[in-house]
Scaffold this motif. Structure first.
Motif: not given
Length: 603
Positions: A92-94, A112-119, A122-128, A86-90
């Motif tokens: 990576y999501y799975k 991520p929020a518009s195509t399933g949500g973050i939870a 659904a989508w979860l961040s794997v980046g740092d 997600n280039a907006a926050d740099g």
């Protein structure tokens, strides 16, 4: 009411078991739980459970980045271990949701929020990137712990006082310690409070490498602004000074003198060579000041202190700067090397009203206006100091050592001096009311010069013990005096044991008078044996009351009997450079054996 299965063995065709199993098939396919329980009470994974196990296995193997794909470009996620940027926050999501219907399709220009949500599910961040952003912020080192203290890295940085700017230095000095990491420039002076340390820490470098002067850990003042300093003590007075660094003069806590400021392992640089600052480090008043391993550039006075005590100045170096002390006690100056082209004051080491203090292994080379200068000092010891090629521009001043007036109980041990060839001024000068001892003063042979000591004041008394003088190291010291010095004296104890006295009776070169010295001193028994003393090889008893004393060495010219004593009277029968014959008589003038002493003086 739920169907109760039987306990018939598998396969069972009981209608009850068939109905029960139909419900379990629905649970296996549609349940979000990870397991279901069969009719015998055994647990099995659902499709969701097997999906979870697959994701865990793939996560353990590693994530697969969909190269060239982002939420902006759109993508299709086929496996749980594929990640999308997600280039907006740099980040990576799975996708942790279901793949039962096929790949997870991500539309272009989505988030991520518009195509399933973050939870979960659904989508979860794997980046740092969030952690990296936090670490990059001021104070981010506070997120990193250390062992065994439990303190954060930020805590340790704060304790170290690491400083990159003048503002950092000021902030950290207020906490007690500032360590300069790289060179810093400020238009105003740096202020060191009591109990604080300003240091360059490890890796400090200053000096010539070949013909290039290299330096780091430098604090520089880029102006010549002045500040007027004073404190609660009226005796300290006030001073307007253009300093690069100065000790805070106010009494800490309002009840004790300024004290325990430290300056170490750093280069102090003034404005420019054309606009020198007055002082590199200035102290109005303070105790237990500690200055160590300091280089100064473009500062008239490397160190200037007006009243310090119980303090140490060690390894201060300057190619054009002085150490000026205007009052104080119990100061140790060690291993300092100074040169100065200043002509307004005498002395690269410029000491006034200093008491019971010591200079050890210091040097001053090529100084224009006297290497060491003392005025109204008491109880000063110089050990193993020296100078080379020093000159003077001040009338009456010596090039190596200048003792102005009222210097008492000054001891100079093993001072070494290399004069300028054919220099006019003397090496050492004395004004009035001085009492100074020079032990083993050493003029390096090979250079012709005009005078050793010049005395221009009254009531000065100098003692010289041993040493070397003159171009070959074997000359008598040349003492020159003005008419104002009449009555002043120099006593020279030559290394060969002869004593000479110079007493000023008129202006000009002062003559010396050689003193007799004891060369034979012995006690002889009545039987003619030597019981004590020196200079006597043997005694021959010639008869009753008659003795010949044979000397250990031939006496030089100018010898005489200083003392010959016994009970009765002594008659000298013969006396020459090798022996003395004497006859002793009792009060009745009868020759009598007797014990006696003999003392003979010579040059």
């Amino acid at each position: 009411m739920a169907t109760q299965p039987t306990n018939l063995p598998v396969p069972s065709e009981s209608p009850r078991d068939l109905k029960f199993n139909a419900g379990k098939i629905d649970e296996y396919v549609t349940s979000m739980g990870w397991t279901y329980t069969d009719r015998f009470g055994q647990k099995h994974y659902t499709i969701e459970g097997m999906n979870y196990l697959s994701q865990q296995a793939m996560a353990a193997y590693g994530y697969v980045i969909l190269t060239g794909k982002t939420f902006t470009t759109g993508a299709a996620i086929n496996n749980p271990n594929e990640v999308l940027l997600n280039a907006a926050d740099g980040e990576y999501y799975k996708w942790t949701g279901s793949f039962a219907s096929g790949p997870k399709v991500v539309p272009a220009n989505s988030t991520p929020a518009s195509t399933g949500g973050i939870a979960p599910g659904a989508w979860l961040s794997v980046g740092d990137s969030a952690l990296r952003s936090q670490l990059a912020m001021p104070g981010g080192a506070g997120l990193i712990g250390t062992e065994p203290s439990g303190k954060s890295v930020q805590d340790l940085f704060d304790l170290s006082g690491y400083s990159w700017t003048a503002s950092d230095i000021s902030t950290n000095l207020a906490k007690g310690r500032a360590e300069v990491i790289e060179s810093v420039v400020s238009s105003t002076a740096y202020v060191v409070p009591s109990f604080a340390t300003l240091t360059g820490g490890s890796g400090f470098l200053a000096g010539f490498i070949g013909t290039t002067y290299s330096k780091n850990k430098t604090i520089r003042k880029s102006s010549n602004t002045t500040v007027t300093l004073s404190n609660q003590d009226s005796n300290a007075g006030s001073q307007t000074v253009d300093a690069v660094v100065y000790q805070e003069p106010a009494w800490p806590g309002g009840s004790v003198f300024p004290q325990k400021s430290s300056l170490k392992h750093i280069t102090i640089e003034g404005n420019s060579s054309a606009n020198q600052n007055q002082a590199g480090f200035f102290v109005l008043q303070g105790g237990v000041v500690d200055v160590e391993n300091i280089d100064t550039i473009n500062c008239k006075f490397a160190i200037w202190a007006k009243d310090i005590w119980q303090s140490k100045i060690s390894r201060v170096f300057s190619n054009n700067g002085k150490i000026r002390l205007d009052g104080g006690t119990s100061i140790v100056i060690t291993g300092c090397g100074l040169a100065s082209a200043d002509t307004t004051r005498t002395g690269a080491f410029d000491l006034t009203s200093i008491k019971y203090s010591t200079l050890i292994s210091c040097t001053s080379d090529l100084t224009t206006n006297t290497a060491y200068s003392f005025d109204a000092c008491e109880g000063i010891v110089l050990d193993g100091c020296g100078c080379e090629g020093a000159g003077t521009t001040t009338a009456n001043s010596g090039t190596a050592l200048a003792f102005k007036d009222n210097n008492q109980n000054i001891v100079v041990n093993a001072f070494t001096c290399l004069p300028v060839a054919n220099q006019g001024p003397s090496l050492i000068s004395f004004g009035s009311n001085n009492q100074v001892t020079l032990n083993s003063f050493d003029v390096i042979p090979g250079v012709t010069y005009n005078g050793d000591i010049y005395i221009y004041g009254s009531n000065t008394h100098v003692t010289i013990n041993g040493g070397r003088f003159g171009s070959d190291g074997n000359q008598m010291p040349i003492i020159i005096a003005s008419a104002a010095a009449i009555g002043s004296t120099v006593t020279y104890h030559h290394k060969r044991g002869v004593t000479y006295t110079y007493k000023v009776t008129a202006a000009g070169t002062v003559p010396y008078v050689q003193h007799f010295r004891p060369i034979v001193s012995a006690t002889i028994t009545a039987a003619g044996a030597v019981s004590a003393g020196y200079g006597v090889k043997s005694v021959t008893k010639n008869g009753t009351g008659s003795y010949t004393i044979n000397f250990t060495s031939e006496l030089a010219t100018g010898y005489s009997i200083q003392h010959l004593s016994s009970f009765g009277f002594a008659q000298v029968s013969a006396f020459n450079s090798s022996s003395l014959t004497v006859l002793f008589l009792n009060p009745s003038s009868v020759a009598t054996d007797t014990a006696f002493t003999v003392n003979i003086n010579g040059w």
